[in-house]
Design a protein around this motif. Sequence first.
Motif, PDB file in Angstrom:
ATOM      1  N   ALA A 213       0.814  -1.203   0.157  1.00  7.89           N
ATOM      2  CA  ALA A 213      -0.057   0.022  -0.099  1.00  7.89           C
ATOM      3  C   ALA A 213       0.832   1.157   0.024  1.00  7.89           C
ATOM      4  CB  ALA A 213      -0.983   0.207   1.232  1.00  7.89           C
ATOM      5  N   VAL A 214       0.237   2.395  -0.570  1.00  2.00           N
ATOM      6  CA  VAL A 214       0.937   3.772  -0.559  1.00  2.00           C
ATOM      7  C   VAL A 214       0.031   4.628   0.440  1.00  2.00           C
ATOM      8  CG1 VAL A 214       1.730   5.637  -1.755  1.00  2.00           C
ATOM      9  CG2 VAL A 214       1.862   3.381  -2.669  1.00  2.00           C
ATOM     10  N   PHE A 215       0.576   4.978   1.326  1.00  2.00           N
ATOM     11  CA  PHE A 215      -0.068   5.952   2.237  1.00  2.00           C
ATOM     12  C   PHE A 215       0.386   7.429   2.028  1.00  2.00           C
ATOM     13  CE2 PHE A 215      -0.449   2.079   4.553  1.00  2.00           C
ATOM     14  CZ  PHE A 215      -1.537   2.144   5.409  1.00  2.00           C
ATOM     15  N   ASN A 216      -0.572   8.120   2.181  1.00  6.32           N
ATOM     16  CA  ASN A 216      -0.589   9.692   2.008  1.00  6.32           C
ATOM     17  C   ASN A 216      -1.020  10.217   3.226  1.00  6.32           C
ATOM     18  OD1 ASN A 216      -1.992  12.579   0.922  1.00  6.32           O
ATOM     19  ND2 ASN A 216       0.137  12.297   0.681  1.00  6.32           N
ATOM     20  N   ILE A 217      -0.383  10.660   4.180  1.00  8.24           N
ATOM     21  CA  ILE A 217      -0.579  11.247   5.515  1.00  8.24           C
ATOM     22  C   ILE A 217      -0.095  12.689   5.974  1.00  8.24           C
ATOM     23  CG2 ILE A 217      -0.426   8.735   6.266  1.00  8.24           C
ATOM     24  CD1 ILE A 217       2.210   9.432   7.938  1.00  8.24           C
ATOM     25  N   ARG A 218      -0.694  12.962   6.920  1.00  3.90           N
ATOM     26  CA  ARG A 218      -0.269  14.433   7.566  1.00  3.90           C
ATOM     27  C   ARG A 218      -0.011  14.147   9.053  1.00  3.90           C
ATOM     28  NH1 ARG A 218       0.161  19.579   6.829  1.00  3.90           N
ATOM     29  NH2 ARG A 218      -0.424  21.121   8.788  1.00  3.90           N
ATOM     30  N   LEU A 219       1.333  14.601   9.556  1.00  5.16           N
ATOM     31  CA  LEU A 219       1.387  14.333  10.861  1.00  5.16           C
ATOM     32  C   LEU A 219       0.804  15.611  11.709  1.00  5.16           C
ATOM     33  CD1 LEU A 219       5.148  13.290  10.150  1.00  5.16           C
ATOM     34  CD2 LEU A 219       3.083  11.818  10.748  1.00  5.16           C
ATOM     35  N   ASN A 220       0.078  15.491  12.620  1.00  3.87           N
ATOM     36  CA  ASN A 220      -0.391  16.487  13.232  1.00  3.87           C
ATOM     37  C   ASN A 220       0.688  17.195  14.475  1.00  3.87           C
ATOM     38  OD1 ASN A 220      -3.179  16.320  12.040  1.00  3.87           O
ATOM     39  ND2 ASN A 220      -3.514  14.710  13.563  1.00  3.87           N
ATOM     40  N   GLN A 221       1.406  16.649  14.562  1.00  3.92           N
ATOM     41  CA  GLN A 221       2.722  17.284  15.404  1.00  3.92           C
ATOM     42  C   GLN A 221       4.031  17.017  14.836  1.00  3.92           C
ATOM     43  OE1 GLN A 221       2.777  15.086  19.124  1.00  3.92           O
ATOM     44  NE2 GLN A 221       2.669  13.163  18.104  1.00  3.92           N
ATOM     45  N   ARG A 222       4.999  17.879  14.893  1.00  5.42           N
ATOM     46  CA  ARG A 222       6.206  17.714  14.488  1.00  5.42           C
ATOM     47  C   ARG A 222       6.939  16.418  14.631  1.00  5.42           C
ATOM     48  NH1 ARG A 222       7.488  21.008  10.238  1.00  5.42           N
ATOM     49  NH2 ARG A 222       6.645  22.899  11.349  1.00  5.42           N
ATOM     50  N   MET A 223       7.328  15.635  13.630  1.00  4.55           N
ATOM     51  CA  MET A 223       8.013  14.455  13.988  1.00  4.55           C
ATOM     52  C   MET A 223       8.947  14.004  12.945  1.00  4.55           C
ATOM     53  SD  MET A 223       6.048  10.563  14.661  1.00  4.55           S
ATOM     54  CE  MET A 223       7.025   9.347  15.022  1.00  4.55           C
ATOM     55  N   SER A 224       9.918  13.476  12.928  1.00  3.85           N
ATOM     56  CA  SER A 224      10.779  12.891  12.077  1.00  3.85           C
ATOM     57  C   SER A 224      10.464  11.985  11.029  1.00  3.85           C
ATOM     58  CB  SER A 224      12.067  12.594  12.615  1.00  3.85           C
ATOM     59  OG  SER A 224      13.076  11.785  11.523  1.00  3.85           O
ATOM     60  N   HIS A 225      10.108  11.748   9.753  1.00  5.62           N
ATOM     61  CA  HIS A 225       9.718  10.841   9.090  1.00  5.62           C
ATOM     62  C   HIS A 225      10.595   9.603   9.214  1.00  5.62           C
ATOM     63  CE1 HIS A 225       8.199  13.761   5.953  1.00  5.62           C
ATOM     64  NE2 HIS A 225       7.781  14.160   7.059  1.00  5.62           N
ATOM     65  N   THR A 226      11.755   9.774   9.626  1.00  4.03           N
ATOM     66  CA  THR A 226      12.717   8.512   9.780  1.00  4.03           C
ATOM     67  C   THR A 226      12.297   7.902  10.996  1.00  4.03           C
ATOM     68  OG1 THR A 226      14.557   9.680   8.657  1.00  4.03           O
ATOM     69  CG2 THR A 226      14.760   7.775   9.902  1.00  4.03           C
ATOM     70  N   ALA A 227      12.005   8.688  12.233  1.00  2.00           N
ATOM     71  CA  ALA A 227      11.390   8.035  13.481  1.00  2.00           C
ATOM     72  C   ALA A 227       9.939   7.381  13.171  1.00  2.00           C
ATOM     73  CB  ALA A 227      11.226   9.266  14.477  1.00  2.00           C
ATOM     74  N   LEU A 228       9.334   8.045  12.405  1.00  3.73           N
ATOM     75  CA  LEU A 228       7.936   7.431  12.262  1.00  3.73           C
ATOM     76  C   LEU A 228       8.048   5.830  11.362  1.00  3.73           C
ATOM     77  CD1 LEU A 228       4.639   8.913  11.060  1.00  3.73           C
ATOM     78  CD2 LEU A 228       5.605   6.995   9.751  1.00  3.73           C
ATOM     79  N   LEU A 229       8.823   6.030  10.440  1.00  3.70           N
ATOM     80  CA  LEU A 229       8.962   4.711   9.617  1.00  3.70           C
ATOM     81  C   LEU A 229      10.026   3.642  10.674  1.00  3.70           C
ATOM     82  CD1 LEU A 229      10.423   6.391   6.148  1.00  3.70           C
ATOM     83  CD2 LEU A 229       7.816   5.242   7.019  1.00  3.70           C
ATOM     84  N   MET A 230      10.509   3.972  11.458  1.00  5.69           N
ATOM     85  CA  MET A 230      11.325   3.240  12.358  1.00  5.69           C
ATOM     86  C   MET A 230      10.232   2.358  13.186  1.00  5.69           C
ATOM     87  SD  MET A 230      14.668   2.756  11.889  1.00  5.69           S
ATOM     88  CE  MET A 230      15.145   2.232  13.582  1.00  5.69           C
ATOM     89  N   ASP A 231       9.308   3.362  13.870  1.00  4.63           N
ATOM     90  CA  ASP A 231       8.359   2.865  14.803  1.00  4.63           C
ATOM     91  C   ASP A 231       7.336   1.766  14.176  1.00  4.63           C
ATOM     92  OD1 ASP A 231       9.210   4.268  16.650  1.00  4.63           O
ATOM     93  OD2 ASP A 231       7.921   6.002  16.483  1.00  4.63           O
ATOM     94  N   LEU A 232       6.894   2.183  12.850  1.00  2.00           N
ATOM     95  CA  LEU A 232       6.061   1.026  12.007  1.00  2.00           C
ATOM     96  C   LEU A 232       6.850  -0.049  11.604  1.00  2.00           C
ATOM     97  CD1 LEU A 232       4.455   3.786   9.575  1.00  2.00           C
ATOM     98  CD2 LEU A 232       3.257   2.633  11.529  1.00  2.00           C
ATOM     99  N   SER A 233       8.041  -0.059  11.576  1.00  2.00           N
ATOM    100  CA  SER A 233       8.920  -1.174  11.170  1.00  2.00           C
ATOM    101  C   SER A 233       9.083  -2.418  12.070  1.00  2.00           C
ATOM    102  CB  SER A 233      10.334  -0.694  10.476  1.00  2.00           C
ATOM    103  OG  SER A 233      10.865  -0.558  11.533  1.00  2.00           O
ATOM    104  N   GLN A 234       8.587  -1.667  13.288  1.00  2.00           N
ATOM    105  CA  GLN A 234       8.513  -2.726  14.589  1.00  2.00           C
ATOM    106  C   GLN A 234       7.321  -3.655  14.693  1.00  2.00           C
ATOM    107  OE1 GLN A 234      11.282  -2.634  16.583  1.00  2.00           O
ATOM    108  NE2 GLN A 234      11.848  -1.330  15.373  1.00  2.00           N
ATOM    109  N   LEU A 235       6.305  -3.345  13.726  1.00  2.00           N
ATOM    110  CA  LEU A 235       5.168  -4.182  13.438  1.00  2.00           C
ATOM    111  C   LEU A 235       5.578  -5.401  12.904  1.00  2.00           C
ATOM    112  CD1 LEU A 235       2.594  -1.523  12.450  1.00  2.00           C
ATOM    113  CD2 LEU A 235       2.581  -2.422  14.755  1.00  2.00           C
ATOM    114  N   ASN A 236       5.181  -6.598  13.747  1.00  2.00           N
ATOM    115  CA  ASN A 236       5.515  -7.702  12.894  1.00  2.00           C
ATOM    116  C   ASN A 236       4.933  -8.367  11.303  1.00  2.00           C
ATOM    117  OD1 ASN A 236       6.856  -8.577  15.203  1.00  2.00           O
ATOM    118  ND2 ASN A 236       5.072  -9.405  16.231  1.00  2.00           N
ATOM    119  N   SER A 237       3.893  -7.455  11.435  1.00  2.00           N
ATOM    120  CA  SER A 237       3.342  -7.736   9.937  1.00  2.00           C
ATOM    121  C   SER A 237       3.897  -7.095   8.636  1.00  2.00           C
ATOM    122  CB  SER A 237       1.825  -7.091  10.125  1.00  2.00           C
ATOM    123  OG  SER A 237       1.781  -5.939  10.373  1.00  2.00           O
TER     124      SER A 237
END
Length: 244
Positions: A213-237
Amino acid sequence: MIHTFDYFRQINFAGVVMRLVVAMFCGGIVGLERERKHGDSGLAGMRTYMLVCVGAALTIEISQYEYVMLTGPWSALAESIGIKTDVSRFGAQVINGIGFLGAGTIIVTGSQEVKGLTTAAGLWASACMGLAVGAGFYEVVILAVILIIVSITALSNVESKIIDVARNMNFYVEYNTMDDISGIIAALKHMDARIYEVDIDRGDLKRGINHSAVFNIRLNQRMSHTALLMDLSQLNSIITIYEI
């Protein structure tokens, strides 16, 4: 300084050689940087940039030569048959024609990522640089080479830092089953991200193509894209994830 190269601006053998050599050198510098970054990726490299820049310089030289001949040795003949020359027409055709070559370097990957835009823009700039060399405007060519190299090297890091903290972002993700998409969406909502659009591809597991899937999102708070992707990559799926 503008008078330094006056001799080489003239339509003579030395001037012609100087222009073509400078065009080849300047185009090669820009192309070498592109080739170093992309390697053997099929995109335009050093030789392509050289050819574009030399070809553009040669086009301007042809237009200047024709103008000199038609207003000099061939003037009587040109007047008798009504030939008129607009030297700007040749350069305009180069600018139009380079668009087709530049378009060939732009590709869209399976994850809807557009690549090759910088290469296409570099080719166009190289053609313009060649026109300037062909016209004998050496001073502006020196500045153009410096600015082009700075734009595609030094400013690349600045651009990456700005993009990494932007509120809007797109990312591509591959996952195990279609049920996993709900877990990814839940994780994004937990990170206070607003989802604008999700383009889902069911893939083909028999052919080794995962669900994606390709997601188009908006972050409501200032956050590094790298950090967000790192957090999501922790999902086992999740199998693969990266920003596009």
